[in-house]
Scaffold this motif. Structure first.
Motif, PDB file in Angstrom:
ATOM      1  N   LEU A   1       0.921   4.785  -0.587  1.00  0.00           N
ATOM      2  CA  LEU A   1       1.912   5.425  -1.443  1.00  0.00           C
ATOM      3  C   LEU A   1       2.322   6.779  -0.874  1.00  0.00           C
ATOM      4  N   SER A   2       1.360   7.572  -0.452  1.00  0.00           N
ATOM      5  CA  SER A   2       1.656   8.883   0.132  1.00  0.00           C
ATOM      6  C   SER A   2       2.472   8.752   1.409  1.00  0.00           C
ATOM      7  N   ALA A   3       2.115   7.794   2.244  1.00  0.00           N
ATOM      8  CA  ALA A   3       2.839   7.588   3.506  1.00  0.00           C
ATOM      9  C   ALA A   3       4.283   7.176   3.240  1.00  0.00           C
ATOM     10  N   LEU A   4       4.472   6.323   2.257  1.00  0.00           N
ATOM     11  CA  LEU A   4       5.814   5.845   1.939  1.00  0.00           C
ATOM     12  C   LEU A   4       6.659   6.955   1.326  1.00  0.00           C
ATOM     13  N   ARG A   5       6.080   7.729   0.457  1.00  0.00           N
ATOM     14  CA  ARG A   5       6.814   8.836  -0.161  1.00  0.00           C
ATOM     15  C   ARG A   5       7.195   9.909   0.855  1.00  0.00           C
ATOM     16  N   GLY A   6       6.437  10.001   1.922  1.00  0.00           N
ATOM     17  CA  GLY A   6       6.711  11.019   2.934  1.00  0.00           C
ATOM     18  C   GLY A   6       7.790  10.639   3.935  1.00  0.00           C
ATOM     19  N   LYS A   7       8.310   9.443   3.845  1.00  0.00           N
ATOM     20  CA  LYS A   7       9.321   8.975   4.802  1.00  0.00           C
ATOM     21  C   LYS A   7      10.726   9.111   4.217  1.00  0.00           C
ATOM     22  N   THR A   8      11.630   9.579   5.054  1.00  0.00           N
ATOM     23  CA  THR A   8      13.041   9.660   4.677  1.00  0.00           C
ATOM     24  C   THR A   8      13.877   9.179   5.853  1.00  0.00           C
TER      25      THR A   8
ATOM     26  N   LYS B   1      -6.085   2.400 -10.793  1.00  0.00           N
ATOM     27  CA  LYS B   1      -5.632   1.521  -9.705  1.00  0.00           C
ATOM     28  C   LYS B   1      -4.369   0.772 -10.117  1.00  0.00           C
ATOM     29  N   ASN B   2      -4.322   0.280 -11.349  1.00  0.00           N
ATOM     30  CA  ASN B   2      -3.119  -0.418 -11.819  1.00  0.00           C
ATOM     31  C   ASN B   2      -1.916   0.504 -11.842  1.00  0.00           C
ATOM     32  N   HIS B   3      -2.124   1.737 -12.270  1.00  0.00           N
ATOM     33  CA  HIS B   3      -1.028   2.713 -12.301  1.00  0.00           C
ATOM     34  C   HIS B   3      -0.535   2.994 -10.882  1.00  0.00           C
ATOM     35  N   ARG B   4      -1.462   3.220  -9.966  1.00  0.00           N
ATOM     36  CA  ARG B   4      -1.095   3.477  -8.566  1.00  0.00           C
ATOM     37  C   ARG B   4      -0.387   2.269  -7.963  1.00  0.00           C
ATOM     38  N   THR B   5      -0.835   1.074  -8.319  1.00  0.00           N
ATOM     39  CA  THR B   5      -0.212  -0.145  -7.819  1.00  0.00           C
ATOM     40  C   THR B   5       1.227  -0.241  -8.317  1.00  0.00           C
ATOM     41  N   GLU B   6       1.464   0.109  -9.568  1.00  0.00           N
ATOM     42  CA  GLU B   6       2.824   0.111 -10.108  1.00  0.00           C
ATOM     43  C   GLU B   6       3.689   1.151  -9.399  1.00  0.00           C
ATOM     44  N   GLU B   7       3.116   2.331  -9.158  1.00  0.00           N
ATOM     45  CA  GLU B   7       3.838   3.384  -8.434  1.00  0.00           C
ATOM     46  C   GLU B   7       4.204   2.914  -7.031  1.00  0.00           C
ATOM     47  N   LEU B   8       3.267   2.237  -6.390  1.00  0.00           N
ATOM     48  CA  LEU B   8       3.508   1.743  -5.037  1.00  0.00           C
ATOM     49  C   LEU B   8       4.620   0.703  -5.040  1.00  0.00           C
ATOM     50  N   GLY B   9       4.610  -0.189  -6.016  1.00  0.00           N
ATOM     51  CA  GLY B   9       5.664  -1.190  -6.129  1.00  0.00           C
ATOM     52  C   GLY B   9       7.034  -0.546  -6.301  1.00  0.00           C
ATOM     53  N   SER B  10       7.116   0.476  -7.134  1.00  0.00           N
ATOM     54  CA  SER B  10       8.383   1.190  -7.339  1.00  0.00           C
ATOM     55  C   SER B  10       8.825   1.915  -6.072  1.00  0.00           C
TER      56      SER B  10
ATOM     57  N   ASN C   1      -8.023  -7.024  -2.583  1.00  0.00           N
ATOM     58  CA  ASN C   1      -9.234  -6.245  -2.335  1.00  0.00           C
ATOM     59  C   ASN C   1      -8.940  -4.820  -1.874  1.00  0.00           C
ATOM     60  N   ALA C   2      -7.680  -4.415  -1.924  1.00  0.00           N
ATOM     61  CA  ALA C   2      -7.327  -3.063  -1.485  1.00  0.00           C
ATOM     62  C   ALA C   2      -7.985  -2.038  -2.402  1.00  0.00           C
ATOM     63  N   SER C   3      -8.549  -1.030  -1.787  1.00  0.00           N
ATOM     64  CA  SER C   3      -9.200   0.021  -2.577  1.00  0.00           C
ATOM     65  C   SER C   3      -8.143   0.976  -3.133  1.00  0.00           C
ATOM     66  N   LEU C   4      -8.550   1.765  -4.095  1.00  0.00           N
ATOM     67  CA  LEU C   4      -7.660   2.773  -4.663  1.00  0.00           C
ATOM     68  C   LEU C   4      -7.213   3.733  -3.573  1.00  0.00           C
ATOM     69  N   GLU C   5      -8.107   4.061  -2.669  1.00  0.00           N
ATOM     70  CA  GLU C   5      -7.792   4.968  -1.556  1.00  0.00           C
ATOM     71  C   GLU C   5      -6.708   4.369  -0.648  1.00  0.00           C
ATOM     72  N   GLU C   6      -6.820   3.084  -0.337  1.00  0.00           N
ATOM     73  CA  GLU C   6      -5.820   2.429   0.512  1.00  0.00           C
ATOM     74  C   GLU C   6      -4.451   2.414  -0.165  1.00  0.00           C
TER      75      GLU C   6
ATOM     76  N   ALA D   1       2.763  -0.604   3.103  1.00  0.00           N
ATOM     77  CA  ALA D   1       2.671  -0.519   1.642  1.00  0.00           C
ATOM     78  C   ALA D   1       2.632  -1.914   1.023  1.00  0.00           C
ATOM     79  N   LYS D   2       3.449  -2.822   1.530  1.00  0.00           N
ATOM     80  CA  LYS D   2       3.454  -4.195   1.011  1.00  0.00           C
ATOM     81  C   LYS D   2       2.109  -4.869   1.252  1.00  0.00           C
ATOM     82  N   GLU D   3       1.540  -4.637   2.424  1.00  0.00           N
ATOM     83  CA  GLU D   3       0.235  -5.222   2.738  1.00  0.00           C
ATOM     84  C   GLU D   3      -0.822  -4.716   1.757  1.00  0.00           C
ATOM     85  N   ALA D   4      -0.792  -3.413   1.468  1.00  0.00           N
ATOM     86  CA  ALA D   4      -1.753  -2.844   0.522  1.00  0.00           C
ATOM     87  C   ALA D   4      -1.524  -3.392  -0.883  1.00  0.00           C
TER      88      ALA D   4
END
Length: 104
Positions: free
Chosen positions: A65-72, A8-17, A55-60, A47-50
């Motif tokens: 993260l997936s939704a943000l990476r898919g946008k251009t 979860k911490n790793h995913r959170t860091e990825e999301l922040g980046s 209390n955001a789950s790993l799934e959220e 993404a910011k809300e998550a």
């Protein structure tokens, strides 16, 4: 439980980046479609809300993260200018008019 926190911490860091990268993209939206700008802005907001939800789950987080990476940002297509029969231009203080043979 510890492995879950590490993931979860790793995913959170990825999301922040990913949020930082997306916000940089949004700083230069000249020539981009309104729809792609709005879609990226919405993905950043989600993404910011998550990211800020303790209390955001790993799934959220992963989904955001997936939704943000898919946008251009998509560039607007430029329609070619309509050709005209006559073209007027100036050069060296002189005014020139180019007339196509069909205009005669």
């Amino acid at each position: 439980m510890i492995i879950w926190r590490i993931i979860k911490n790793h995913r959170t860091e990825e999301l922040g980046s990913a949020i930082e990268s997306a916000e940089k993209m949004l700083q230069n939206t000249a020539g981009c479609t309104k729809q792609s700008i709005e879609a990226l802005q919405a993905a950043v907001k989600t993404a910011k809300e998550a990211l800020l939800d303790p209390n955001a789950s790993l799934e959220e987080i992963s989904r955001a993260l997936s939704a943000l990476r898919g946008k251009t940002l998509e560039k607007e297509t430029v329609k070619p200018e309509e050709e005209t029969e006559e073209t007027v231009f100036e050069a060296g203080g002189m005014r020139y008019e180019v007339i196509s043979p069909s205009a005669r």
